[in-house]
Write a protein that holds these residues in place. Structure first.
Motif, PDB file in Angstrom:
ATOM      1  N   LEU A 193      -2.572  46.659  25.130  1.00 57.22           N
ATOM      2  CA  LEU A 193      -3.640  46.269  25.340  1.00 57.22           C
ATOM      3  C   LEU A 193      -4.838  47.150  25.595  1.00 57.22           C
ATOM      4  N   GLU A 194      -4.429  47.889  26.537  1.00 57.78           N
ATOM      5  CA  GLU A 194      -5.577  49.105  26.819  1.00 57.78           C
ATOM      6  C   GLU A 194      -5.981  49.913  25.617  1.00 57.78           C
ATOM      7  N   GLY A 220     -17.450  34.828  37.942  1.00 55.29           N
ATOM      8  CA  GLY A 220     -16.043  34.065  37.866  1.00 55.29           C
ATOM      9  C   GLY A 220     -15.102  35.099  38.714  1.00 55.29           C
ATOM     10  N   PHE A 221     -13.898  35.217  37.674  1.00 63.61           N
ATOM     11  CA  PHE A 221     -12.731  36.032  38.139  1.00 63.61           C
ATOM     12  C   PHE A 221     -12.948  37.192  38.528  1.00 63.61           C
ATOM     13  N   GLY A 222     -13.685  37.875  37.661  1.00 65.47           N
ATOM     14  CA  GLY A 222     -13.955  39.536  37.704  1.00 65.47           C
ATOM     15  C   GLY A 222     -14.797  39.635  38.965  1.00 65.47           C
ATOM     16  N   LEU A 234     -11.032  45.175  31.807  1.00 67.41           N
ATOM     17  CA  LEU A 234      -9.635  45.425  31.089  1.00 67.41           C
ATOM     18  C   LEU A 234      -8.876  44.734  32.276  1.00 67.41           C
ATOM     19  N   ALA A 235      -8.994  44.686  33.343  1.00 72.98           N
ATOM     20  CA  ALA A 235      -8.246  44.080  34.307  1.00 72.98           C
ATOM     21  C   ALA A 235      -8.309  42.556  34.174  1.00 72.98           C
ATOM     22  N   VAL A 236      -9.435  42.113  33.846  1.00 72.53           N
ATOM     23  CA  VAL A 236      -9.732  40.814  33.498  1.00 72.53           C
ATOM     24  C   VAL A 236      -9.017  40.173  32.628  1.00 72.53           C
ATOM     25  N   ARG A 240      -6.172  37.617  31.879  1.00 73.74           N
ATOM     26  CA  ARG A 240      -6.279  36.429  30.748  1.00 73.74           C
ATOM     27  C   ARG A 240      -5.124  36.517  30.002  1.00 73.74           C
ATOM     28  N   GLN A 241      -4.400  37.536  29.702  1.00 69.11           N
ATOM     29  CA  GLN A 241      -3.356  37.831  28.840  1.00 69.11           C
ATOM     30  C   GLN A 241      -1.932  36.932  29.549  1.00 69.11           C
ATOM     31  N   LYS A 242      -2.009  37.070  30.576  1.00 66.52           N
ATOM     32  CA  LYS A 242      -0.963  36.249  31.300  1.00 66.52           C
ATOM     33  C   LYS A 242      -1.079  34.718  31.222  1.00 66.52           C
TER      34      LYS A 242
END
Length: 279
Positions: A193-194, A220-222, A234-236, A240-242
């Motif tokens: 992903l990175e 929001g989440f970030g 990238l952490a968000v 999201r991927q999960k």
């Protein structure tokens, strides 16, 4: 091929647009009538991009502040079920004219993807229902890039930090609406992903990456997690991927994943063709 709708999903930079285009080309080569709608298509039959929605009172207030664009707005407004829809991006293109900043701000705050989560969910679900009614008896296959999973997850998790079950319920609601079209979901994966995100950042205009980072970290989440900068975005994305992986597992429609990690076009196209031919 016993489907009328192919949905292409995946994270930014994973190759969704390319995948959707390859699927379209493959269908056309087989003399299968198809329509392709990519992300950002202003004429999308099941989504809203660049469209604001007003109540009657809000619309009347907009006209009071619209100055020389008042009559043009009246011409472009679409009234459905007591909702007043303004396709403002189409309007600007056709008139070849920008809105004054104060008016644009007033319009944008009613953009369908700026509305509260439940309001957005209601309007988008209605739009999908209209699409299904229109295309149920059409003798063609429609291909959508990223509006089925990405948009609900983005507004639900990224923008409003809603609980995962709320986001999942949004997508499952859409899945129920489109069931009669016997949809096929194709989810594009990448091993790293990175790497894929950085590749997208390097290949796309700086305005895209700046806007992406701002959207993913300043609300929001970030924002709740106090993430900042590209690393925060990238952490968000990882979160999201999960969520998207869980959504994929919960969906009961025909579905498969394709891995685009090697970015080898010919090999990837053969893989897609093989999977499509089995449907």
């Amino acid at each position: 091929m016993d489907t009328k709708l192919i949905l292409v999903e995946g994270l930014p930079g994973f190759g969704k647009s390319m995948t959707a285009k390859l699927i379209y080309d493959s269908l056309m080569e087989r003399n299968i009538d198809a329509e392709l709608y990519l992300e950002g298509d202003l004429h999308h039959p099941a989504d809203y991009d660049g469209v604001a929605c007003f109540t009657r009172e809000q619309y009347e207030d907009l006209l009071l502040h619209s100055g020389g664009l008042k009559e043009a707005i009246k011409d472009f407004i679409q009234v459905k079920d007591r909702h007043y829809f303004l396709p403002y991006e189409i309007m600007k293109l056709r008139l070849n004219r920008q809105f004054p900043d104060p008016l644009m701000s007033k319009v944008f705050e009613h953009d369908i993807y700026e509305l509260p989560f439940e309001r957005n969910k209601e309007l988008i679900a209605n739009k999908w229902e209209e699409f299904v009614q229109e295309y149920s008896f059409a003798n063609k296959i429609v291909i959508f890039e990223c509006c089925f999973i990405q948009n609900p997850v983005t507004i639900g998790m990224v923008k409003y930090n809603k609980p995962k079950e709320n986001v999942l319920a949004y997508v499952l609601k859409l899945a129920n609406i489109i069931e009669k079209l016997n949809p096929v979901l194709i989810y594009v994966e990448q091993d790293d992903l990175e790497f894929s995100f950085e590749k997208a950042v390097q290949e796309r205009p700086k305005a895209w990456s700046d806007g992406f980072v701002d959207y993913y970290t300043n609300q929001g989440f970030g924002k709740e997690q106090k993430y900042i900068g590209k690393g925060g975005a990238l952490a968000v994305l990882k979160e999201r991927q999960k969520i998207e992986a869980e959504i994929y597992d919960r969906l009961s429609m025909t579905k498969f994943k394709v891995n685009n990690s090697n970015y080898e076009l010919q090999r990837y196209q053969k893989l897609l063709n093989k999977r499509l031919s089995s449907l």
